[in-house]
Design an enzyme around this catalytic site. Structure first.
Site: not given
Ligand code: KDG
Length: 324
Positions: A177, A114, A175, A263, A302, A35, A89, A266
């Site tokens: 993850r 994190r 996004n 990145g 990124d 973000e 990271y 984004d």
């Molecule tokens: O989209 C890029 C992001 O993944 C990177 O900057 C790190 O925000 C991040 C994440 O939580 O993976």
């Protein structure tokens, strides 16, 4: 100038030398956080952007807020929490050394540090505290990363999509993850689907949509999610399909030599949203998103550092987009 706000966690990024992590002796420090990255793209594109977040009272936190401030992002709503650290990271990169690694040359892996970070304590209180900033903006952007940070962060993003819009658009990038959903994995699809349905502008990577929602096909995803006014399905290096109301536009990706991918999504979102806020039609928003993504794909960090406005306008013209 149009105004936008993004909400999420910033991370200090330590980019390793190419090759196995255990052989990397030096690391390039840079900034990340999906973000925050979008906010820096927006300010480069004549949009006033603010960032709502939390950082620790440490050097990485000061570095991140300084990085954003230097790019014109309003960080007045960022809270410093002395009891928790700023997230970071490590970016492990493939190839380069010629030694054995399971990563292909252009790929990389994110190793998160994190858990218990300052931004994982984001909550609805942060939304209330930033009401002034939110009231002044035309668009607010968050992602599935913000949602995944913690239960209190999920409450924040749920509250955000439930807020009366008052003409403001809510933008959401999936996004996905998986590492952040550990412990809540079985709820992820349901929570993320609710955010997609409740937002006005939605970005989905075809591959992550396949994992979370069971299909990579743009038209099937539109059928599954007819609610958002704008839905964008990105099929990486192939094409992007945008739906805006009754319109459907597909644009091929730019052909380029990729240095590193993280990145790029984004940068795409930032380019698309800036074009939207400047009143550009759907096809131009998609093309401009690709152009901004190219800036991220051709560097190892990124954050997309875009060319100066007149060069950007010349590049945009090459891909059939007016950016003057
Ligand atoms: O989209 C890029 C992001 O993944 C990177 O900057 C790190 O925000 C991040 C994440 O939580 O993976």
């Amino acid at each position: 100038r149009p105004r936008a706000v993004t909400i999420g966690e910033g991370l200090a990024v330590l980019v390793a030398q190419p090759g196995p992590l255990e052989e990397s002796e030096t690391f390039d420090r840079s900034a990340g956080g999906a973000e925050a990255n979008v906010a820096t793209v927006l300010t480069q594109l004549a949009v006033e952007a603010g960032w709502i977040s939390r950082v620790g009272d440490d050097g990485f936190g000061r570095y991140l807020t300084g990085h954003l401030r230097a790019r014109g992002v309003d960080v007045s709503a960022v809270v410093t929490d002395p009891t928790r650290p700023t997230a970071m990271y490590v970016k492990e990169r493939g190839g380069g050394s010629g030694r054995a690694t399971d990563l292909a040359a252009r790929d990389s892996r994110m190793l998160y540090y994190r858990t218990g970070s300052a931004a994982s304590a984001l909550s609805t209180a942060d939304l209330a505290a930033a009401a002034g900033l939110l009231d002044r903006c035309a668009l607010v952007h968050c992602t599935g990363i913000t949602t995944a940070l913690s239960e209190s962060a999920t409450e924040l993003t749920e509250a955000l999509i439930a807020l009366p819009r008052r003409g403001r658009l809510v933008s959401f990038d999936l996004n996905f993850r998986p590492a952040l959903w550990a412990g809540r994995a079985e709820q992820a699809a349901e929570i993320l689907a609710r955010h997609v349905r409740g937002s006005d502008v939605v970005f989905l990577g075809a591959d992550e949509a396949g994992t979370v929602f069971g299909t990579e096909d743009a038209d099937e995803l539109r059928a599954l999610f007819p609610e958002p006014g704008q839905l964008v399905v990105k099929n990486n290096e192939h094409s992007v399909t945008g739906f805006s109301g009754p319109d459907r536009v597909e644009v091929p990706a730019l052909s380029l030599d990729v240095t590193e991918r993280i990145g790029a999504g984004d940068a795409f979102a930032g380019g698309y949203l800036a074009a939207l806020l400047h009143g550009r039609p759907l096809e131009q928003r998609l093309r401009f998103g690709h152009l901004c993504a190219a800036a991220a794909l051709t560097g190892t960090g990124d954050v997309a550092e875009l060319p100066a406005p007149e060069r950007l306008a010349a590049l945009a013209a090459c891909s059939g987009t007016d950016w003057t």
